[in-house]
Write an enzyme that holds these catalytic residues in place. Structure first.
Site, PDB file in Angstrom:
ATOM      1  CE1 TYR A  15      15.285   4.353  -1.967  1.00 21.90           C
ATOM      2  CE2 TYR A  15      13.977   2.939  -3.309  1.00 21.90           C
ATOM      3  CZ  TYR A  15      14.091   4.161  -2.673  1.00 21.90           C
ATOM      4  OH  TYR A  15      13.225   5.102  -2.834  1.00 21.90           O
ATOM      5  CE1 TYR A 142      10.831   7.964  -0.532  1.00 18.87           C
ATOM      6  CE2 TYR A 142       8.755   6.836  -1.323  1.00 18.87           C
ATOM      7  CZ  TYR A 142      10.287   7.197  -1.503  1.00 18.87           C
ATOM      8  OH  TYR A 142      10.698   7.216  -2.784  1.00 18.87           O
ATOM      9  CG  ASP A 234       1.293  10.550  -1.907  1.00 22.91           C
ATOM     10  OD1 ASP A 234       0.888   9.584  -2.880  1.00 22.91           O
ATOM     11  OD2 ASP A 234       2.781  10.468  -1.965  1.00 22.91           O
ATOM     12  CE  LYS A 263       4.992   2.285  -4.213  1.00 29.10           C
ATOM     13  NZ  LYS A 263       5.410   3.878  -3.374  1.00 29.10           N
TER      14      LYS A 263
HETATM   15  C1  LIG Z   1       6.041   5.046  -3.705  1.00 28.14           C
HETATM   16  C2  LIG Z   1       5.423   6.149  -3.045  1.00 28.14           C
HETATM   17  C3  LIG Z   1       5.942   7.329  -3.854  1.00 28.14           C
HETATM   18  C4  LIG Z   1       6.767   7.714  -5.035  1.00 28.14           C
HETATM   19  O1  LIG Z   1       6.334   6.587  -6.372  1.00 28.14           O
HETATM   20  P1  LIG Z   1       7.241   6.097  -7.332  1.00 28.14           P
HETATM   21  O2  LIG Z   1       6.495   5.587  -8.350  1.00 28.14           O
HETATM   22  O3  LIG Z   1       8.219   5.265  -6.542  1.00 28.14           O
HETATM   23  O4  LIG Z   1       8.202   7.451  -7.850  1.00 28.14           O
HETATM   24  C5  LIG Z   1       5.187   8.504  -3.586  1.00 28.14           C
HETATM   25  N1  LIG Z   1       4.128   8.468  -2.458  1.00 28.14           N
HETATM   26  C6  LIG Z   1       3.979   7.624  -1.933  1.00 28.14           C
HETATM   27  C7  LIG Z   1       2.874   7.608  -0.503  1.00 28.14           C
HETATM   28  C8  LIG Z   1       4.744   6.383  -2.318  1.00 28.14           C
HETATM   29  O5  LIG Z   1       4.408   5.162  -1.516  1.00 28.14           O
END
Ligand SMILES: *Cc1c(COP(=O)(O)O)cnc(C)c1O
Length: 422
Positions: A15, A142, A234, A263
């Site tokens: 980025y 996202y 997600d 994460k």
């Molecule tokens: C950060 C994020 C992703 C992507 O995860 P990466 O490990 O960066 O590929 C997917 N969904 C959500 C809600 C996120 O915050």
């Protein structure tokens, strides 16, 4: 040559417009909430290094566990073989999730966890002789940067060069008190063609920490269930305590078919993604017909070191003192948000658990490329705080080991920075 010069010569950062970017700051070590640079400066990492760090940097307990695992088994092919860290982690995680989650599929990061979830849903239909090509997602969503994950994310400056290559997604509004019926009729018309509905529960992180009501989401989930639409929740960002409860799922009575994690999964120490699913999904792939297999995998699937880091991190997360500190963060954020609301340069103060966000009033057009964000970022760095705004959205997502005094230090600096004419 300095580390900064050597970095410039060889590294391409995420980025980052490399033409205009300043030097990346070399971090020599981390401890707890602090990062230490090559000039001896220390910074409080209040963004948890892109929302991943839960128990602080260089956590000695996780380090010890990973070190021991490294000495016994560092990696093994996960097709035809298994190992205790993966078995134990799946058992421990499933116990904390909605009761319908039965199976765990491992991958490498949040984006791959989403890719796997999408493939599960599309092939779920395919295995039953149906082709469903439409996907439902929220505006401003996202879900990651790989192609499938990008497709289900809001079309933006980030996805623009790839627009023609992304698959068909129907973006709907976040549910509120007025629009539920119109959302329902919108969905009802096309529900047969929809492979799944994917959403970030309670908080849309990358879009600028946009928050919405659990009750309304729950109603929408109920409707999707009745319509037979598969749901992918997600929790890559919201999982593992971020929202004040262990998972956003703990705010909802409806259960998704599939969940995604990454994460905070390993406490921010090792890359790993997880996709869990219900028995209904899993069973649709059981067959004597080998074409009904889920043909997906990664070289490092269920890496034992990552699994061990996740086990150690979850152990720390469930300790009384961690849960108490999460509560402390929630309470202190809530108090400070009252102060923020009084400030004339601030609007839309919002909080979900340990996540506190607000918009910096700029008086002119705002966007991700807003100069404000950059100036605010630099001002905080000078004050020893890593705060990385999303455009004009400022937010705090601290590691759970942060102390009351450290939070007060951050709040005080925020109040001072807001008073400066930036
Ligand atoms: C950060 C994020 C992703 C992507 O995860 P990466 O490990 O960066 O590929 C997917 N969904 C959500 C809600 C996120 O915050």
């Amino acid at each position: 040559m300095s580390l900064r010069e050597r970095d410039k010569a060889v590294n391409w950062h995420p980025y980052t417009q490399m033409k205009t970017a300043g030097d990346a700051i070399p971090i020599m070590r981390g401890k707890g909430v602090y990062l230490f640079d090559d000039d001896g400066n220390k910074y409080i990492d209040v963004v948890s290094s892109w929302w991943v760090t839960l128990h602080g940097h260089a956590n000695p307990y996780i380090a010890q566990r990973v070190f021991e695992q490294m000495n016994s088994l560092e990696q093994v092919i996960f097709a035809g073989f298994t190992h205790e860290p993966a078995i134990q982690l799946s058992e421990n995680l499933l116990k904390l999730l909605p009761g319908n989650q039965e199976k765990v599929f491992y991958s490498d990061n949040g984006s791959t966890a989403v890719e796997v979830a999408l493939k599960m849903c599309i092939q779920f239909a395919h295995n039953q002789g149906k082709e469903k090509t439409k996907i439902l997602a929220f505006k401003n969503a996202y879900h990651g940067d790989t192609f499938g994950a990008m497709s289900v994310s809001e079309r933006s400056i980030w996805t623009k060069p790839f627009g023609k290559m992304l698959f068909e997604v129907i973006f709907i509004d976040i549910p509120n008190s007025e629009n539920l019926e119109s959302l329902q009729s919108q969905i009802k018309n096309i529900s047969d063609e929809i492979a799944c509905f994917i959403y970030e529960p309670l908080v849309q992180g990358a879009a600028g920490m946009l928050m919405y009501d659990a009750e309304r989401l729950n109603e929408l989930m109920k409707f999707c269930r009745e319509q037979g639409i598969l749901m992918i929740q997600d929790e890559v960002f919201t999982g593992f305590g971020r929202t004040g409860k262990l998972f956003a799922a703990d705010y909802l009575s409806e259960s998704p078919d599939i969940m995604c994690f990454s994460k905070g999964l390993t406490g921010g120490t090792m890359p790993m993604g997880i996709t869990t699913c219900s028995g209904k999904i899993f069973n649709a792939f059981l067959s004597d017909d080998k074409y009904k297999t889920l043909f997906h995998g990664h070289s490092f699937t269920a890496n034992p070191l990552s699994c061990t880091a996740a086990l150690a991190s979850m152990e720390l997360l469930l300790k009384d003192e961690t849960l108490e500190n999460i509560n402390l963060i929630c309470e202190k954020h809530s108090k400070f948000s009252q102060t923020l609301k009084q400030h004339s340069n601030v609007e839309n103060v919002r909080q979900t658990g340990t996540i506190l966000a607000w918009d910096f009033k700029t008086g002119h057009e705002t966007s991700y490329f807003n100069e404000i964000g950059k100036r605010v970022y630099e001002e905080f760095l000078l004050r020893g705080i890593v705060m990385r705004p999303l455009g004009n959205v400022m937010y705090l997502v601290p590691p759970y080991c942060i102390t009351s005094g450290e939070l007060d230090f951050i709040y005080k600096n925020i109040s001072e920075v807001l008073d400066i004419k930036i």
